[in-house]
Motif scaffolding. Structure first.
Motif, PDB file in Angstrom:
ATOM      1  N   LYS A 113      28.629   8.053  26.802  1.00 19.49           N
ATOM      2  CA  LYS A 113      29.545   7.102  27.453  1.00 19.49           C
ATOM      3  C   LYS A 113      30.951   7.225  26.850  1.00 19.49           C
ATOM      4  O   LYS A 113      31.951   7.256  27.568  1.00 19.49           O
ATOM      5  CB  LYS A 113      28.996   5.687  27.265  1.00 19.49           C
ATOM      6  N   LYS A 114      31.001   7.332  25.522  1.00 22.11           N
ATOM      7  CA  LYS A 114      32.295   7.401  24.824  1.00 22.11           C
ATOM      8  C   LYS A 114      33.075   8.653  25.244  1.00 22.11           C
ATOM      9  O   LYS A 114      34.283   8.615  25.466  1.00 22.11           O
ATOM     10  CB  LYS A 114      32.028   7.437  23.316  1.00 22.11           C
ATOM     11  N   ARG A 115      32.370   9.761  25.380  1.00 21.52           N
ATOM     12  CA  ARG A 115      33.068  11.015  25.733  1.00 21.52           C
ATOM     13  C   ARG A 115      33.367  11.081  27.231  1.00 21.52           C
ATOM     14  O   ARG A 115      34.408  11.584  27.630  1.00 21.52           O
ATOM     15  CB  ARG A 115      32.219  12.216  25.335  1.00 21.52           C
ATOM     16  N   THR A 117      33.530   8.565  29.694  1.00 23.87           N
ATOM     17  CA  THR A 117      34.306   7.544  30.415  1.00 23.87           C
ATOM     18  C   THR A 117      35.791   7.905  30.576  1.00 23.87           C
ATOM     19  O   THR A 117      36.326   7.825  31.687  1.00 23.87           O
ATOM     20  CB  THR A 117      34.121   6.159  29.748  1.00 23.87           C
ATOM     21  N   PRO A 118      36.482   8.347  29.499  1.00 19.38           N
ATOM     22  CA  PRO A 118      37.895   8.689  29.707  1.00 19.38           C
ATOM     23  C   PRO A 118      38.093   9.849  30.689  1.00 19.38           C
ATOM     24  O   PRO A 118      39.072   9.871  31.447  1.00 19.38           O
ATOM     25  CB  PRO A 118      38.386   9.103  28.315  1.00 19.38           C
ATOM     26  N   LEU A 119      37.145  10.792  30.700  1.00 17.78           N
ATOM     27  CA  LEU A 119      37.275  11.941  31.613  1.00 17.78           C
ATOM     28  C   LEU A 119      37.048  11.496  33.066  1.00 17.78           C
ATOM     29  O   LEU A 119      37.725  11.957  33.986  1.00 17.78           O
ATOM     30  CB  LEU A 119      36.273  13.040  31.233  1.00 17.78           C
ATOM     31  N   ILE A 120      36.095  10.577  33.253  1.00 19.38           N
ATOM     32  CA  ILE A 120      35.826  10.047  34.599  1.00 19.38           C
ATOM     33  C   ILE A 120      37.081   9.356  35.127  1.00 19.38           C
ATOM     34  O   ILE A 120      37.480   9.540  36.278  1.00 19.38           O
ATOM     35  CB  ILE A 120      34.629   9.060  34.550  1.00 19.38           C
ATOM     36  N   GLU A 121      37.744   8.606  34.242  1.00 10.92           N
ATOM     37  CA  GLU A 121      38.974   7.907  34.659  1.00 10.92           C
ATOM     38  C   GLU A 121      40.080   8.909  34.971  1.00 10.92           C
ATOM     39  O   GLU A 121      40.765   8.806  35.988  1.00 10.92           O
ATOM     40  CB  GLU A 121      39.430   6.947  33.553  1.00 10.92           C
ATOM     41  N   ARG A 122      40.234   9.912  34.110  1.00  7.68           N
ATOM     42  CA  ARG A 122      41.310  10.890  34.327  1.00  7.68           C
ATOM     43  C   ARG A 122      41.116  11.665  35.622  1.00  7.68           C
ATOM     44  O   ARG A 122      42.074  12.079  36.258  1.00  7.68           O
ATOM     45  CB  ARG A 122      41.388  11.855  33.136  1.00  7.68           C
ATOM     46  N   LEU A 146      32.160  19.575  35.016  1.00  7.41           N
ATOM     47  CA  LEU A 146      32.936  19.749  33.780  1.00  7.41           C
ATOM     48  C   LEU A 146      32.704  18.571  32.830  1.00  7.41           C
ATOM     49  O   LEU A 146      32.483  18.771  31.626  1.00  7.41           O
ATOM     50  CB  LEU A 146      34.431  19.896  34.098  1.00  7.41           C
ATOM     51  N   ILE A 147      32.737  17.357  33.361  1.00  8.29           N
ATOM     52  CA  ILE A 147      32.524  16.176  32.500  1.00  8.29           C
ATOM     53  C   ILE A 147      31.143  16.266  31.835  1.00  8.29           C
ATOM     54  O   ILE A 147      31.004  16.037  30.637  1.00  8.29           O
ATOM     55  CB  ILE A 147      32.644  14.867  33.315  1.00  8.29           C
ATOM     56  N   ALA A 148      30.125  16.642  32.629  1.00 12.63           N
ATOM     57  CA  ALA A 148      28.757  16.717  32.085  1.00 12.63           C
ATOM     58  C   ALA A 148      28.670  17.754  30.977  1.00 12.63           C
ATOM     59  O   ALA A 148      27.981  17.558  29.972  1.00 12.63           O
ATOM     60  CB  ALA A 148      27.770  17.039  33.209  1.00 12.63           C
ATOM     61  N   GLN A 149      29.405  18.844  31.129  1.00 14.18           N
ATOM     62  CA  GLN A 149      29.352  19.897  30.102  1.00 14.18           C
ATOM     63  C   GLN A 149      30.140  19.507  28.848  1.00 14.18           C
ATOM     64  O   GLN A 149      29.788  19.907  27.750  1.00 14.18           O
ATOM     65  CB  GLN A 149      29.864  21.227  30.664  1.00 14.18           C
ATOM     66  N   LEU A 150      31.217  18.732  29.026  1.00 19.00           N
ATOM     67  CA  LEU A 150      31.992  18.309  27.842  1.00 19.00           C
ATOM     68  C   LEU A 150      31.338  17.127  27.139  1.00 19.00           C
ATOM     69  O   LEU A 150      31.611  16.873  25.961  1.00 19.00           O
ATOM     70  CB  LEU A 150      33.434  17.956  28.243  1.00 19.00           C
ATOM     71  N   ALA A 151      30.459  16.408  27.840  1.00 12.86           N
ATOM     72  CA  ALA A 151      29.864  15.184  27.271  1.00 12.86           C
ATOM     73  C   ALA A 151      28.927  15.482  26.108  1.00 12.86           C
ATOM     74  O   ALA A 151      28.640  14.591  25.322  1.00 12.86           O
ATOM     75  CB  ALA A 151      29.133  14.398  28.359  1.00 12.86           C
ATOM     76  N   HIS A 152      28.444  16.723  25.990  1.00 13.56           N
ATOM     77  CA  HIS A 152      27.589  17.009  24.825  1.00 13.56           C
ATOM     78  C   HIS A 152      28.396  17.638  23.675  1.00 13.56           C
ATOM     79  O   HIS A 152      27.834  18.062  22.677  1.00 13.56           O
ATOM     80  CB  HIS A 152      26.356  17.836  25.214  1.00 13.56           C
ATOM     81  N   ASP A 153      29.722  17.654  23.850  1.00 12.62           N
ATOM     82  CA  ASP A 153      30.637  18.050  22.780  1.00 12.62           C
ATOM     83  C   ASP A 153      30.403  19.477  22.285  1.00 12.62           C
ATOM     84  O   ASP A 153      30.183  19.699  21.079  1.00 12.62           O
ATOM     85  CB  ASP A 153      30.493  17.048  21.609  1.00 12.62           C
TER      86      ASP A 153
END
Ligand SMILES: Nc1ncnc2c1ncn2[C@@H]1O[C@H](COP(=O)(O)OP(=O)(O)OP(=O)(O)O)[C@@H](O)[C@H]1O
Length: 243
Positions: A113-115, A117-122, A146-153
């Motif tokens: 959620k932390k990673r 949420t800001p990407l979903i907004e952007r 892209l968001i899903a792939q960045l969400a696992h850092d």
């Protein structure tokens, strides 16, 4: 420079067609590398070998000293991959899709959620994120992937034609996200046909043709400090002719 991805002597043949010939490639912290080449040059085949979707005929791929296939699970934790055709699962909402993909990497719901949420907004997906993702447009699916792939850092992001189908605002936002991600000490390899984007976004450009790397350098080096256009360098190095 810390090397995050190292591909050595990658080679792939499909029966009589040799798609990739002995390619060496490294990605270091902070780099954004654009992989350019005409249709059939071997870019997707290279990407698929780097992401362990395709077994090389010869050669090796290592992420932060985790070698594929011996340490495949550890290696896979280090990278995210956005394919040219997003693979969005039926039945899931955008939010569930992100939770599902990042959850596979062992991330907690709070971390995701932390990673994310800001990407979903952007990416202006806040309204759509709780709707079924199969109803999204191609561009929305691309942003979700892209968001899903960045969400696992991950430490390395590989993206095949990531801005295709995006509106100009979203394409610009995606490039800003890429820059920030690289500045945070990660690395990106993106394949693209958009020379202009490669020139402005990439810290290094690698050109391929007929399965071989034929040029590698910063945009300034390849264009000799702007004395030549990247397009003319591309045509010269890849043997493509201008019509
Ligand atoms: N599964 C396959 N079976 C047989 N040949 C293949 C296969 N995948 C790729 N090739 C061949 O390998 C070569 C490289 O293809 P690849 O898709 O890697 O090129 P590309 O640079 O990604 O092209 P494009 O810009 O059109 O996407 C081509 O000659 C292609 O026909």
């Amino acid at each position: 420079m810390t090397i995050l991805l190292e591909a050595y002597n990658l080679h792939r043949a499909f029966e009589k067609t040799v798609a990739v010939h002995h390619v060496d490639l490294t990605l270091s912290k902070g780099e954004i590398v654009a992989l350019l080449g005409p249709n059939g040059a071997g870019k997707s085949t290279t990407m698929r070998m780097l992401t362990a979707l395709l077994e090389p005929t010869r050669g090796s791929v290592t992420y932060l000293s985790h070698r594929i296939p011996e340490q495949i699970v550890e290696a896979k934790r280090q990278f995210g991959y956005v394919a040219d055709q997003p693979m969005i699962m039926p039945y899931l909402t955008g939010w569930e899709y992100i939770q599902f993909v990042a959850g596979l990497y062992g991330c907690s719901a709070d971390e995701i959620k932390k990673r994310a949420t800001p990407l979903i907004e952007r990416f202006a997906l806040t309204e759509a994120i709780h709707k079924k993702a199969t109803g999204y447009s191609h561009g929305m699916q691309q942003k979700l992937a892209l968001i899903a792939q960045l969400a696992h850092d991950p430490r390395v992001l590989l993206a095949d034609e990531p801005t295709v189908g995006l509106d100009p605002g979203s394409a610009s936002e995606m490039q800003a996200i890429f820059r920030e991600y690289a500045q945070d000490g990660n690395a990106i390899l993106l394949s693209t046909h958009l020379l202009d984007m490669a020139q402005h976004l990439a810290t290094r450009i690698v050109m391929m043709t007929r399965g071989r790397i034929v040029a590698s350098g910063t945009p300034e080096e390849l264009t000799q400090g702007g004395a030549r256009s990247l397009e003319s360098v591309f045509f010269q190095r890849t043997g493509e002719v201008t019509l």
